[in-house]
Scaffold this motif. Sequence first.
Motif, PDB file in Angstrom:
ATOM      1  N   THR A  99      11.141  59.330  53.818  1.00  0.00           N
ATOM      2  CA  THR A  99      12.386  58.704  54.258  1.00  0.00           C
ATOM      3  C   THR A  99      12.111  57.623  55.294  1.00  0.00           C
ATOM      4  O   THR A  99      12.667  56.516  55.237  1.00  0.00           O
ATOM      5  N   ALA A 158      18.784  56.660  52.771  1.00  0.00           N
ATOM      6  CA  ALA A 158      17.563  57.448  52.982  1.00  0.00           C
ATOM      7  C   ALA A 158      17.751  58.443  54.123  1.00  0.00           C
ATOM      8  O   ALA A 158      17.351  59.611  54.022  1.00  0.00           O
ATOM      9  N   ALA A 182      18.305  62.664  53.631  1.00  0.00           N
ATOM     10  CA  ALA A 182      16.968  63.202  53.910  1.00  0.00           C
ATOM     11  C   ALA A 182      16.942  64.725  53.948  1.00  0.00           C
ATOM     12  O   ALA A 182      15.938  65.348  53.613  1.00  0.00           O
ATOM     13  N   ALA A 190      13.095  58.599  48.450  1.00  0.00           N
ATOM     14  CA  ALA A 190      12.251  59.537  49.213  1.00  0.00           C
ATOM     15  C   ALA A 190      12.075  60.853  48.455  1.00  0.00           C
ATOM     16  O   ALA A 190      10.987  61.447  48.481  1.00  0.00           O
TER      17      ALA A 190
END
Length: 472
Positions: A149, A323, A327, A387
Motif C-alpha cells: 500500500t 490504497a 489497506a 496492493a
Amino acid sequence: MAEMTPQADTARLSALFRPENLLATMMLGGGIALHAVETYITATLMPSIVRDIGGLALFAWATTIYVIASVVGSIYVAVRPAGVTLNRCYVWGAALFGAGSLICALAPVMEIVLAGRAVQGLGAGLLVTLGYAFIRFVYPEALWSRASTLYAAVWGIATFVGPSIGGIFASGSAWREAFLILVPIALVMAWLAPRRLPSGEDRQAATPAPFVQIALLLASAMLVSFAGSVTAVWLRGTLAAAAVAAVTAMVLAERRASARLLPAGAVNLSSALARIYLIMLLMLVALASDIYIPYFLQELHGVAPLASGYLVALLALGWTAAAFLTAGLTGRRAIASIAAGTLLEAVSTGLLVFLLARHNPQGDIVVLAAATVAIFGMGFGVGMGWAHLVTLVLRLAPDDEKDKASAAIVTMQALGTAFGAALAGVVANSTGLLDPGGIAGNVSAAGWLYGLFALPGLAAFSLAISLLRQRN
C-alpha cells in the motif's frame, strides 16, 4: 503453494515506520520514489531539453528506452547468478541510476541523453523490483499488504512532486541540475544498502536465463513503442499486431521452456497467479488512456495547461486514497475489493465518452466536475486492488520463485503502461485526432478512445470475479 486468500492482517501502516523498520522502509520506498519522481520530472523537462540541445525526432524515445531498460533491470533480479544477494543488486541499481542521471546532466546532444536514460532505466528496474522482492525479508507477513500500500502511494505522491520539481528546472539549461540533484541521493542509497538491508539471499544455484522469452518481450515493447509514434495508420496497425504476436510467441515459449521468465503457472489461465498478473496488466492498459486527458481538456473544454495537468493528477490521488482506505481488508473482502476496483475503473473510463468527448469551450463547471469525478474514479479503482494483487502474488508464488514473481510485477507494470500508451496513440490517431482533426476529430477520437479502453477494465473484472469464486 500458499493459499489464495490473504491471511488476517491486523498490523497498522505505522508499523512500517517503527525504529526496527524505518530505515528499510525509507530505502525500499525511496528506490521506488526515485523511479516514480524521475518519470514525471523527465516528462516535464523534455520540451526544455529539446529546445536547448535539439533532438525533437527522438523525443518519444526518452521514455521508450527508459521503460525497456527498466524491464531488463527487473528481469535481472529474477535470473541473477547464484550468490548475488538482493542487497548487492540494490547497490548496483542505485549506482546505475546515479550514473545514468550524471550522463543525462552532462549530455551535449540528445543521443547521449538517451544513453543516460537507458542506464537510468536499468537501475530503476532493479530498484523497483527490489522494493517488492525485499518485502518478505524485511517485514513480517502481516505487513506485506501495508508495504505494498505504501509503495502504491509513492506513485500518487510522485505525480504531484515530479512535475513541480521539473517545473522549477524547466528554464534554459537548468534541466541539467534536475538530473544532477539525483546523483548524490542515489550514491548515498548505494552506500547504505549493504549496511542497512538484509542480504536477501535465498538460493544456492543460478537460474538459467530465459533468453528467448526476454528477447521476445523486449521486441514487443519496441514494436508497440514504434506503433505509438509512427503516423501511417497501416503501419501503426502492423506494428501493434507484430507486438501482440511477439507477446503470444513469448507465452508459447514460456510454456515449453525449461528456463522460465515467470513463476510456475503464470502463463496458464487455470492458475490464480496467471489471472492476477493479467488483471494487473489489463488495469494498467486501461489507465494508460489518461495520457490524452490533458489534451482533450485543453482542446475541447478550454482548460488551461497547468490546470489540466493537475486535474489528471487526481487520477493518481484516487489511487493513493483507495490504497489507504482499503489497506485493512483481508480474505475474501480483499479479493472483492479487487473486483470492485476493476469495475469502477471500467465504468469511470466509459463515462469519459460522455463527459470528455464533447465540445465544451466555455468550460461548463457541471461537465468538468463530473469529468473530474470520473478521472478520480479511474485511479481509485486501481488503488482498490493493486496492493492486494501484489500481496497475492507474493503469497501464491512458490518459495523458490518469489524473485521471479516480484520481477514479474514490475514487468506487468512496464508492459501495461507501454502497451496502453501505444494503443491509445493508435486508437486516437486512427479515429479522428489527425484526420479530420479539429473539434470534430477530437470529439471522435475521445469517444472511441474511452469507449474502447473501458473494455480492458471489464475483462479484468471478469477475471477478478473468477478469483472471488475460486475455492481455497
